[in-house]
Design an enzyme around this catalytic site. Structure first.
Site, mmCIF file in Angstrom:
data_model
loop_
_atom_site.group_PDB
_atom_site.id
_atom_site.type_symbol
_atom_site.label_atom_id
_atom_site.label_comp_id
_atom_site.label_asym_id
_atom_site.label_seq_id
_atom_site.Cartn_x
_atom_site.Cartn_y
_atom_site.Cartn_z
ATOM 1 N N ASP A 208 0.712 -1.123 -0.070
ATOM 2 C CA ASP A 208 -0.029 0.012 0.146
ATOM 3 C C ASP A 208 1.012 1.128 -0.046
ATOM 4 O O ASP A 208 1.865 1.323 0.597
ATOM 5 C CB ASP A 208 -0.993 0.026 1.183
ATOM 6 C CG ASP A 208 -1.991 1.058 1.300
ATOM 7 O OD1 ASP A 208 -2.739 0.830 0.386
ATOM 8 O OD2 ASP A 208 -1.926 1.614 2.087
ATOM 9 N N GLU A 258 15.903 -14.371 -0.431
ATOM 10 C CA GLU A 258 16.013 -15.304 0.803
ATOM 11 C C GLU A 258 15.126 -16.463 0.652
ATOM 12 O O GLU A 258 15.702 -17.642 0.860
ATOM 13 C CB GLU A 258 16.121 -14.418 2.028
ATOM 14 C CG GLU A 258 17.001 -15.090 3.138
ATOM 15 C CD GLU A 258 16.615 -14.351 4.430
ATOM 16 O OE1 GLU A 258 16.809 -13.229 4.319
ATOM 17 O OE2 GLU A 258 16.121 -15.130 5.390
HETATM 18 C C1 GLC Z 1 -4.183 2.912 -0.723
HETATM 19 C C2 GLC Z 1 -5.552 2.007 -0.625
HETATM 20 C C3 GLC Z 1 -6.712 2.750 -0.105
HETATM 21 C C4 GLC Z 1 -6.342 3.240 0.935
HETATM 22 C C5 GLC Z 1 -5.285 4.164 1.053
HETATM 23 C C6 GLC Z 1 -4.654 4.259 2.677
HETATM 24 O O1 GLC Z 1 -4.437 3.931 -1.739
HETATM 25 O O2 GLC Z 1 -5.814 1.658 -1.934
HETATM 26 O O3 GLC Z 1 -7.937 2.053 -0.173
HETATM 27 O O4 GLC Z 1 -7.473 4.043 1.533
HETATM 28 O O5 GLC Z 1 -4.137 3.369 0.505
HETATM 29 O O6 GLC Z 1 -4.190 3.202 3.231
#
Ligand code: GLC
Length: 540
Positions: A208, A258
């Site tokens: 993310d 690894e």
């Molecule tokens: C990313 C995710 C989204 C989330 C954001 C904060 O963009 O895809 O759904 O709200 O990160 O974590």
């Protein structure tokens, strides 16, 4: 390229767990539901799944606010159920990717709770970005940055003596404090988390906000503080895309290698990388960094031949040209679904949007590299645009009051069967209510109907995936543009697979004379109808 690098042309299906399939009858999808749905995904023909976050979380941003990185929220199951899911997927030959959230955690994470009760300047606060405010009494935030979800990127805390105190940084909701990656404790903690899940047998991670993590060390004011919130994109050059982040991806890649050295199974890191240009994007997929990074320019391109051609050409030159793979995506849990997005102008109705979304799918599956499909895309689900305010959960709506580009409409639980909600989504009583209401028209899109109708989106995706798995021209390899009339894109893959897309609404002559192998709509020999894509083998 050896098939050993399975990920270079893999097709991965994004499972938004809370909306996939509910095994407990509480109206929220769960891990046992994902396990029950695996045979469906096997039939569809995907190589792997990416599971949206299922970790313990107060769910202020549907799990992207993680309170414990190494467990399962009881809402979704437990670790034993997780292990069963991984084992079942392995038996079916489906890879499993988890969603890891390293930019921020939940305000309910024990380290943040500790930081709140600790002194300014303490080690507990140094894991986050705590700073004194500006103004006579520190009543102004430390800088002028705005959160991606609207409003200031800083919130003020109350100190132990009951007085208003320092501020902490959150680039998303206040319940999502940003980690301070300049503190080595954070890297060490994520190292433990990666190993915890890799030891449980998974195949990799979707990362993310992978251009986040580090901020400019001095946290200076921005010249355009509202740019992130305005564009809903990470464009503030002080808050994102700092050079230090590449060191983290090299370390994470080394951990994956690894594990591969131990058992020969290649692990995959795919980053959510929003950066201004394809050239900067390519830096994230250098051979010792991430394997893949979503190339969102395709998703954000308007339905115009020139725009698509530009995006594809840049990706081929700047990303594939460096030897890495391009990772294509048209839909995800943050975006308006293609059927609706391409349906503009709305007066022409959703039939046009559906035809274009089908054509876009065949185009994406014909491009060199990897592709991600978001659950429901294979059913041609439209965005649910008329959810009432009182059911909306997206923090963007709650922080800005704006319904523009909110994300609940693409997260409505999947219809599996039957004529009425819950459409087989929940195995509970007939009266069980999915966490977001499903519109009546979802009946038309239910998986059982889609599988019984050879003209459905489902069959188009399945046939496309089958051809990708068998035809050597698809997946990795070269792409050459063919001359075409305005409004049409045509290219040839490898030694003669031709893909053409007509972005206009009037028919044009097809670039190849014979009947197509596969087309997104009726396609007589020699003609390419409007809003249609087709694949041919050109053996002339
Ligand atoms: C990313 C995710 C989204 C989330 C954001 C904060 O963009 O895809 O759904 O709200 O990160 O974590």
């Amino acid at each position: 390229m050896s098939k050993y690098h399975w990920w270079r042309d893999a097709v991965i299906y994004q499972v938004y767990v809370r909306s996939f399939l509910d095994s407990t009858g509480d109206g929220v999808g769960d891990l046992a539901g994902v396990r029950a749905g695996l045979p469906y995904l096997k039939k569809l023909g995907v190589d792997g799944i990416w599971l949206s976050p299922f970790y313990p979380s107060p769910q202020h941003d549907h799990g992207y606010d993680v309170a414990d990185y190494r467990d399962v929220d009881p809402l979704f199951g437990d670790l034993a159920e997780f292990d069963l899911l991984v084992a079942a997927a392995r038996r079916l030959g489906i890879k499993v990717l988890l969603d890891i959230v390293p930019n921020h955690c939940s305000s309910g994470h024990p380290w943040f709770e500790e930081a709140l009760t600790a002194e300014p300047g303490s080690a507990a606060r140094a894991r986050f970005h705590f700073a004194d405010g500006r103004g006579a009494d520190g009543e102004e935030p430390p800088n002028n940055w705005h959160s991606m979800f609207g409003g200031p990127a800083w919130s003020r805390v109350t100190e132990a003596d009951g007085r208003p105190g320092q501020w902490y940084l959150h680039m998303f909701a206040p319940e999502q404090p940003d980690w301070n990656w300049r503190n080595p404790e954070i890297a060490a903690e994520f190292d433990r988390t990666l190993r915890f899940w890799l030891d449980r047998g998974i195949d990799g991670f979707r990362i993310d906000v992978a251009a986040g993590l580090f901020k400019h060390p001095e946290l200076p004011d921005s010249d355009d503080p509202e740019a992130d919130a305005r564009t809903r994109d990470s464009v503030n050059p002080l808050a994102w895309n700092q050079p230090e982040v590449h060191r983290v991806w090299r370390e994470w890649r080394a951990i994956c290698e690894e594990y591969t050295a131990r058992d020969g199974r290649e692990r995959l890191l795919v980053g959510e990388v929003s950066v201004p240009t394809a050239r900067e994007h390519a830096l994230y997929v250098r051979s010792d960094e991430l394997h893949q990074a979503f190339f969102f320019d395709l998703l954000s391109a308007p339905w115009e031949a020139d725009a698509f051609r530009k995006v594809i050409s840049e990706a081929m030159q700047d990303i594939a040209g460096t030897g890495s793979t391009v990772t294509w995506v048209l839909n995800n849990h943050d975006q308006v679904r293609t059927v609706t997005r391409y349906g503009e102008p709305a007066t022409e109705g959703s039939r046009l949007g559906a035809a274009r979304a089908r054509a876009a799918a065949l185009l994406m599956l014909a491009l060199p590299g990897a592709a991600y499909i978001y659950q429901g895309e294979e059913l041609g689900l439209p965005e649910v645009v008329d959810l009432p305010d009182d059911v909306l959960t997206d923090p963007i709506f709650h922080r800005t009051g704006s319904r523009a580009r909110i994300r609940d409409g693409c997260r409505v639980p999947l219809p599996w069967s039957g004529q009425a909600s819950p459409f087989g989504f929940t195995s509970g009583a007939e009266s069980a209510k999915p966490w977001l209401p499903q519109p009546e028209y979802f009946a038309e899109y239910a998986t059982d109907r889609a599988r019984a109708d050879t003209r459905s989106f489902w069959h188009l995706y399945r046939d496309g995936l089958q051809l990708r798995a068998t035809l050597p021209q698809l997946g990795e390899g070269s792409l050459h543009w063919l001359d075409s009339v305005p409004g049409v894109l045509a290219f040839v893959r490898g030694d003669g697979l031709v893909c053409a897309v007509n972005f206009g609404t009037a028919p044009t002559p097809a670039p190849v004379s014979g009947t197509p192998l596969l087309s997104s709509g009726p396609c007589p020999a020699g003609v390419l109808p409007g809003s249609t894509a087709a694949w041919w083998i050109n053996d002339r």
